[in-house]
Design a protein around this motif. Structure first.
Motif, PDB file in Angstrom:
ATOM      1  N   PRO A 147       0.815  -1.221   0.000  1.00  0.00           N
ATOM      2  CA  PRO A 147       0.000   0.000   0.000  1.00  0.00           C
ATOM      3  C   PRO A 147       0.843   1.263   0.000  1.00  0.00           C
ATOM      4  O   PRO A 147       2.010   1.259   0.394  1.00  0.00           O
ATOM      5  N   GLY A 148       0.222   2.342  -0.448  1.00  0.00           N
ATOM      6  CA  GLY A 148       0.883   3.637  -0.427  1.00  0.00           C
ATOM      7  C   GLY A 148       0.393   4.474   0.740  1.00  0.00           C
ATOM      8  O   GLY A 148      -0.546   4.108   1.446  1.00  0.00           O
ATOM      9  N   ALA A 149       1.034   5.600   0.937  1.00  0.00           N
ATOM     10  CA  ALA A 149       0.623   6.523   1.987  1.00  0.00           C
ATOM     11  C   ALA A 149      -0.646   7.250   1.559  1.00  0.00           C
ATOM     12  O   ALA A 149      -0.936   7.394   0.365  1.00  0.00           O
ATOM     13  N   ALA A 150      -1.402   7.721   2.523  1.00  0.00           N
ATOM     14  CA  ALA A 150      -2.632   8.441   2.242  1.00  0.00           C
ATOM     15  C   ALA A 150      -2.348   9.661   1.373  1.00  0.00           C
ATOM     16  O   ALA A 150      -1.436  10.439   1.654  1.00  0.00           O
ATOM     17  N   GLY A 151      -3.129   9.801   0.309  1.00  0.00           N
ATOM     18  CA  GLY A 151      -2.975  10.952  -0.571  1.00  0.00           C
ATOM     19  C   GLY A 151      -1.903  10.809  -1.623  1.00  0.00           C
ATOM     20  O   GLY A 151      -1.742  11.696  -2.468  1.00  0.00           O
ATOM     21  N   ARG A 152      -1.152   9.694  -1.604  1.00  0.00           N
ATOM     22  CA  ARG A 152      -0.087   9.490  -2.593  1.00  0.00           C
ATOM     23  C   ARG A 152      -0.277   8.106  -3.205  1.00  0.00           C
ATOM     24  O   ARG A 152       0.366   7.133  -2.826  1.00  0.00           O
ATOM     25  N   ARG A 153      -1.168   8.053  -4.167  1.00  0.00           N
ATOM     26  CA  ARG A 153      -1.624   6.791  -4.731  1.00  0.00           C
ATOM     27  C   ARG A 153      -0.487   5.991  -5.369  1.00  0.00           C
ATOM     28  O   ARG A 153       0.427   6.555  -5.968  1.00  0.00           O
ATOM     29  N   VAL A 154      -0.554   4.685  -5.231  1.00  0.00           N
ATOM     30  CA  VAL A 154       0.398   3.787  -5.877  1.00  0.00           C
ATOM     31  C   VAL A 154      -0.377   2.769  -6.698  1.00  0.00           C
ATOM     32  O   VAL A 154      -1.548   2.500  -6.448  1.00  0.00           O
ATOM     33  N   PHE A 155       0.317   2.201  -7.676  1.00  0.00           N
ATOM     34  CA  PHE A 155      -0.268   1.190  -8.546  1.00  0.00           C
ATOM     35  C   PHE A 155       0.595  -0.077  -8.477  1.00  0.00           C
ATOM     36  O   PHE A 155       1.816   0.008  -8.328  1.00  0.00           O
ATOM     37  N   PRO A 156      -0.035  -1.247  -8.585  1.00  0.00           N
ATOM     38  CA  PRO A 156       0.757  -2.482  -8.584  1.00  0.00           C
ATOM     39  C   PRO A 156       1.800  -2.446  -9.695  1.00  0.00           C
ATOM     40  O   PRO A 156       1.540  -1.951 -10.791  1.00  0.00           O
ATOM     41  N   VAL A 157       2.966  -2.976  -9.399  1.00  0.00           N
ATOM     42  CA  VAL A 157       4.050  -2.957 -10.374  1.00  0.00           C
ATOM     43  C   VAL A 157       4.654  -4.345 -10.481  1.00  0.00           C
ATOM     44  O   VAL A 157       4.901  -5.006  -9.474  1.00  0.00           O
ATOM     45  N   SER A 158       4.884  -4.789 -11.702  1.00  0.00           N
ATOM     46  CA  SER A 158       5.465  -6.097 -11.976  1.00  0.00           C
ATOM     47  C   SER A 158       6.957  -5.958 -12.264  1.00  0.00           C
ATOM     48  O   SER A 158       7.348  -5.215 -13.174  1.00  0.00           O
TER      49      SER A 158
END
Length: 210
Positions: A147-158
């Motif tokens: 997971p990412g921090a609140a307000g700093r979205r992350v996306f799954p990465v392969s």
């Protein structure tokens, strides 16, 4: 990326900046540090934040371009790290339109950045990042899992997809290393990282492989 950059701008309090800048670059890069140029290299730090790593590279005698799109972080870094061999640039992924005019680099780093891009943006960014590396130059990336921090979205990465794209852009994989986060908060959230190190293939080497 706009929402992510706004999230970092909002988070850029004095406490955040101090915590970010206080992390040890040597600890962060421990899994790839032996690959770094020893001296007099031209380095591009993409997503430089407060310039913590840029200052570390500059202290080792390298000429560093710190690329940071968040004004609040960039201005904090300029105030904190005033070495003459650090230059700052306002530019952003995935296109990096401005940085490509600075020529190529012996070392390009993307630490804690790639997870903020969508997969579509990563496909755009990889050729541009690869083009920044000089022949036999290095590209060092860290891929965040979790997971990412609140307000700093992350996306799954392969990791596999990232490697395939890098190889297609003329890079050779030197190292793949899974690692735990160095930050206690990330560890508690189950965040882990994969470090990837690539070398830019010389044109003569490419010809030999055909």
């Amino acid at each position: 990326m706009k929402d992510v950059l706004e999230g970092y701008a909002t988070a850029a309090t004095a406490g955040f900046i101090a915590a970010y800048d206080g992390l040890s670059s040597e600890s962060i890069y421990e899994h790839v540090i032996d690959l770094f140029p020893s001296h007099n290299a031209k380095v591009a730090d993409i997503g430089a934040g407060t310039g913590r790593d840029a200052a570390w590279f500059a202290h080792k005698g390298h000429d560093v371009l710190a690329v940071e799109p968040v004004r609040e972080l960039r201005e904090a870094g300029q105030a904190l790290h005033t070495a003459a061999n650090i230059k700052w640039l306002d530019d952003r992924l995935p296109h990096l339109s401005a940085v490509l005019t600075w020529g190529t680099f012996d070392l390009v780093t993307l630490s804690g950045v790639w997870q903020h891009l969508t997969d579509e943006d990563r496909a755009i960014a990889m050729p541009r990042v690869a083009a920044m590396a000089s022949p036999s130059g290095l590209l060092i990336m860290s891929l965040r899992h979790g997971p990412g921090a609140a307000g700093r979205r992350v996306f799954p990465v392969s990791s596999d997809t990232t490697i395939e794209r890098a190889v297609a852009c003329g890079l050779r994989l030197l190292r793949r290393q899974d690692a735990n986060s160095v930050q206690a908060g990330n560890q508690a959230m189950g965040v882990s990282w994969t470090w990837l190190a690539f070398e830019k293939v010389r044109s003569s080497d490419t010809s030999k492989q055909r």
